[in-house]
Design a protein around this motif. Sequence first.
Motif, short mmCIF file in Angstrom:
data_model
loop_
_atom_site.label_atom_id
_atom_site.label_comp_id
_atom_site.label_asym_id
_atom_site.label_seq_id
_atom_site.Cartn_x
_atom_site.Cartn_y
_atom_site.Cartn_z
N PRO A 14 -14.10 10.53 -33.09
CA PRO A 14 -14.99 9.13 -33.01
C PRO A 14 -13.84 8.07 -34.19
N GLY A 15 -13.81 6.98 -33.47
CA GLY A 15 -13.12 5.90 -34.32
C GLY A 15 -11.52 5.96 -33.87
N GLY A 16 -11.04 7.03 -33.23
CA GLY A 16 -9.93 6.96 -32.91
C GLY A 16 -9.42 6.42 -31.73
N LEU A 85 -12.77 4.47 -30.56
CA LEU A 85 -13.53 5.22 -29.46
C LEU A 85 -14.86 5.78 -30.17
N LYS A 86 -15.79 5.98 -29.08
CA LYS A 86 -17.09 6.38 -29.40
C LYS A 86 -17.26 7.60 -28.62
N PRO A 87 -18.25 8.46 -28.73
CA PRO A 87 -18.57 9.79 -28.00
C PRO A 87 -19.04 9.18 -26.55
N GLU A 88 -19.73 8.10 -26.54
CA GLU A 88 -20.15 7.52 -25.22
C GLU A 88 -19.09 6.98 -24.28
N ASP A 89 -17.78 6.98 -24.89
CA ASP A 89 -16.77 6.61 -24.08
C ASP A 89 -16.15 7.81 -23.25
N GLY A 108 -7.57 10.13 -11.61
CA GLY A 108 -8.34 10.26 -12.94
C GLY A 108 -7.74 11.12 -13.96
N THR A 109 -8.11 10.57 -15.13
CA THR A 109 -7.58 11.28 -16.27
C THR A 109 -8.82 11.52 -17.40
N GLN A 110 -8.95 12.66 -17.77
CA GLN A 110 -10.28 13.05 -18.81
C GLN A 110 -10.08 12.41 -20.15
N VAL A 111 -10.99 11.64 -20.58
CA VAL A 111 -11.10 11.25 -21.94
C VAL A 111 -12.07 11.78 -22.53
N THR A 112 -12.11 12.69 -23.72
CA THR A 112 -13.15 13.15 -24.38
C THR A 112 -13.19 12.52 -25.92
N VAL A 113 -14.21 12.05 -26.41
CA VAL A 113 -14.39 11.72 -27.78
C VAL A 113 -15.29 12.60 -28.34
N SER A 114 -15.02 13.39 -29.30
CA SER A 114 -15.70 14.46 -30.09
C SER A 114 -15.34 14.69 -31.57
N SER A 115 -16.04 14.96 -32.32
CA SER A 115 -15.84 15.23 -33.80
C SER A 115 -15.52 17.06 -33.77
#
Length: 115
Positions: A14-16, A85-89, A108-115
Amino acid sequence: QVQLVESGGGLARPGGSLRLSCKASKIIIMIYTTNWYRQALGKQRELVASINKDGHTSYTDSVKGRFTISRDNAKNTVDLQMNSLKPEDTAVYYCNVERPGEDYWGQGTQVTVSS
């Protein structure tokens, strides 16, 4: 045949930031409208950002001020710079290139936003 290849997805905190790229082959991307869509698990596909042949850009409200779509005509690519970036992205992000009578999609390409 026409191919759109997305790259740049992955895991971010998150924030990245991440930068997605869509490279087109067999078409000249600058004469099309290019869209970035995303689809989160269990949700409908959502239009995130667009750039038309004149370079006009638009964004869904949830990403305004954080995401930037841009086109490199020499490289025949359209990029999506994603900041704050936020987790909801978190979603699979798809590149779509279209004009009347033509409509092409990337894998498609996977984007995962997680701490």
